[in-house]
Scaffold this motif. Structure first.
Motif, mmCIF file in Angstrom:
data_model
loop_
_atom_site.group_PDB
_atom_site.id
_atom_site.type_symbol
_atom_site.label_atom_id
_atom_site.label_comp_id
_atom_site.label_asym_id
_atom_site.label_seq_id
_atom_site.Cartn_x
_atom_site.Cartn_y
_atom_site.Cartn_z
ATOM 1 N N GLU A 157 0.832 -1.194 0.000
ATOM 2 C CA GLU A 157 0.000 0.000 0.000
ATOM 3 C C GLU A 157 0.874 1.255 0.000
ATOM 4 O O GLU A 157 1.935 1.277 0.630
ATOM 5 C CB GLU A 157 -0.875 -0.029 1.255
ATOM 6 N N GLY A 158 0.419 2.295 -0.695
ATOM 7 C CA GLY A 158 1.109 3.570 -0.681
ATOM 8 C C GLY A 158 0.129 4.700 -0.454
ATOM 9 O O GLY A 158 -1.093 4.522 -0.590
ATOM 10 N N LYS A 184 2.182 4.464 -12.570
ATOM 11 C CA LYS A 184 3.144 3.866 -13.500
ATOM 12 C C LYS A 184 3.711 2.556 -12.966
ATOM 13 O O LYS A 184 4.119 1.690 -13.741
ATOM 14 C CB LYS A 184 4.274 4.855 -13.790
ATOM 15 N N ALA A 185 3.740 2.423 -11.638
ATOM 16 C CA ALA A 185 4.243 1.193 -11.019
ATOM 17 C C ALA A 185 3.170 0.121 -10.907
ATOM 18 O O ALA A 185 3.439 -0.965 -10.382
ATOM 19 C CB ALA A 185 4.814 1.511 -9.640
ATOM 20 N N GLY A 186 1.958 0.416 -11.374
ATOM 21 C CA GLY A 186 0.897 -0.593 -11.380
ATOM 22 C C GLY A 186 -0.013 -0.602 -10.177
ATOM 23 O O GLY A 186 -0.817 -1.521 -10.009
ATOM 24 N N PHE A 187 0.067 0.426 -9.334
ATOM 25 C CA PHE A 187 -0.820 0.520 -8.177
ATOM 26 C C PHE A 187 -2.180 1.066 -8.604
ATOM 27 O O PHE A 187 -2.283 1.854 -9.544
ATOM 28 C CB PHE A 187 -0.216 1.450 -7.120
ATOM 29 N N THR A 196 -6.211 15.691 -2.184
ATOM 30 C CA THR A 196 -4.816 15.587 -2.629
ATOM 31 C C THR A 196 -4.084 14.369 -2.083
ATOM 32 O O THR A 196 -2.878 14.252 -2.250
ATOM 33 C CB THR A 196 -4.024 16.848 -2.237
ATOM 34 N N ARG A 197 -4.787 13.450 -1.444
ATOM 35 C CA ARG A 197 -4.120 12.265 -0.890
ATOM 36 C C ARG A 197 -4.928 11.019 -1.249
ATOM 37 O O ARG A 197 -6.141 10.963 -1.011
ATOM 38 C CB ARG A 197 -3.986 12.376 0.625
ATOM 39 N N ALA A 198 -4.237 10.041 -1.829
ATOM 40 C CA ALA A 198 -4.866 8.776 -2.206
ATOM 41 C C ALA A 198 -4.258 7.626 -1.422
ATOM 42 O O ALA A 198 -3.127 7.713 -0.927
ATOM 43 C CB ALA A 198 -4.704 8.525 -3.702
ATOM 44 N N ILE A 199 -5.003 6.544 -1.306
ATOM 45 C CA ILE A 199 -4.467 5.278 -0.817
ATOM 46 C C ILE A 199 -4.492 4.334 -2.014
ATOM 47 O O ILE A 199 -5.533 4.160 -2.662
ATOM 48 C CB ILE A 199 -5.302 4.705 0.339
ATOM 49 N N MET A 200 -3.337 3.757 -2.323
ATOM 50 C CA MET A 200 -3.214 2.905 -3.490
ATOM 51 C C MET A 200 -2.612 1.558 -3.114
ATOM 52 O O MET A 200 -1.840 1.463 -2.163
ATOM 53 C CB MET A 200 -2.349 3.589 -4.566
ATOM 54 N N ARG A 201 -3.012 0.536 -3.838
ATOM 55 C CA ARG A 201 -2.561 -0.820 -3.539
ATOM 56 C C ARG A 201 -2.107 -1.577 -4.775
ATOM 57 O O ARG A 201 -2.566 -1.301 -5.894
ATOM 58 C CB ARG A 201 -3.669 -1.625 -2.851
ATOM 59 N N LYS A 202 -1.235 -2.546 -4.524
ATOM 60 C CA LYS A 202 -0.823 -3.482 -5.556
ATOM 61 C C LYS A 202 -0.577 -4.834 -4.901
ATOM 62 O O LYS A 202 0.060 -4.916 -3.849
ATOM 63 C CB LYS A 202 0.452 -3.003 -6.255
ATOM 64 N N LYS A 203 -1.082 -5.888 -5.528
ATOM 65 C CA LYS A 203 -0.839 -7.227 -5.008
ATOM 66 C C LYS A 203 0.622 -7.585 -5.174
ATOM 67 O O LYS A 203 1.241 -7.307 -6.205
ATOM 68 C CB LYS A 203 -1.709 -8.255 -5.737
#
Length: 204
Positions: A157-158, A184-187, A196-203
């Motif tokens: 998570e980012g 770009k990293a696939g999240f 202005t703030r997101a929570i992003m995830r990638k498996k």
């Protein structure tokens, strides 16, 4: 990435024929971390302890104490993140660890867990000034997923900023990264605590 028994993973950077390699921060690489962060400890004496310490403890430690606290983690065998290199030169840093390792994140009102999924969190980037805008942050985010997966993570998570169409802060103050780098990293975005703030995830 260095998993046990494996060599460094090689990623080709934005510049032609420009190889970047990545290594976990371990005791034998402390001097590289120190050189990258410089006298200011990246920014304001942080030494990447902002998310690990809350309020007063962090403020009182700015500078030498925060540096000592990070070094203590590393010399004890922790791998608090990964360093990016251009040849032998350290050019970038990404802090990534299980979410519960970050006391400030665990107590954040705006970045509360969105579900019960165990996650590893990417909480900080720092890139050498002359390498900014070249894709180092995106490369570090990709590498952070591989690093976490090799250590048992299933989800990373980012918490990037989204300043598209808005005036952005100077790079050192956007230390959790920009949303474009994570995309770009696939999240994928999974929550939006603020404009202005997101929570992003990638498996992983």
């Amino acid at each position: 990435m260095i998993a046990p028994g494996l060599g460094a993973l090689l990623i080709i950077g934005m510049a032609k024929n420009q190889p970047w390699t990545f290594h976990p921060l371990t005791a034998d690489r402390w001097s590289d971390f120190e050189a990258l962060f410089g006298e200011k400890g990246a920014c304001g004496g942080c030494w990447c302890m902002h998310w690990r310490l809350r309020g007063k403890a962090f403020d009182e430690g700015k500078g030498t104490k925060n540096k000592q606290a990070m070094k203590k983690l590393v010399t004890a065998g922790a791998e608090p993140g990964i360093l990016a290199y251009d040849s032998d030169r350290p050019i970038g840093w990404c802090a990534v660890a299980p979410r519960e390792n970050y006391a400030r994140l665990e107590n954040s009102r705006s970045l509360q867990p969105i579900d019960n999924t165990p996650v590893w969190s990417i909480v900080c980037f720092f890139v050498s000034k002359d390498y900014r805008g070249k894709g180092v942050t995106t490369a570090l985010a990709k590498e952070a997923v591989r690093f976490a997966k090799a250590r048992g993570a299933t989800m990373v998570e980012g918490y990037p900023y989204d300043y598209r169409g808005k005036a952005a802060l100077p790079p050192p103050f956007v230390y959790t990264g920009l949303i474009q780098a994570f995309e770009k990293a696939g999240f994928k975005e999974v929550a939006r605590p603020s404009k202005t703030r997101a929570i992003m995830r990638k498996k992983a």
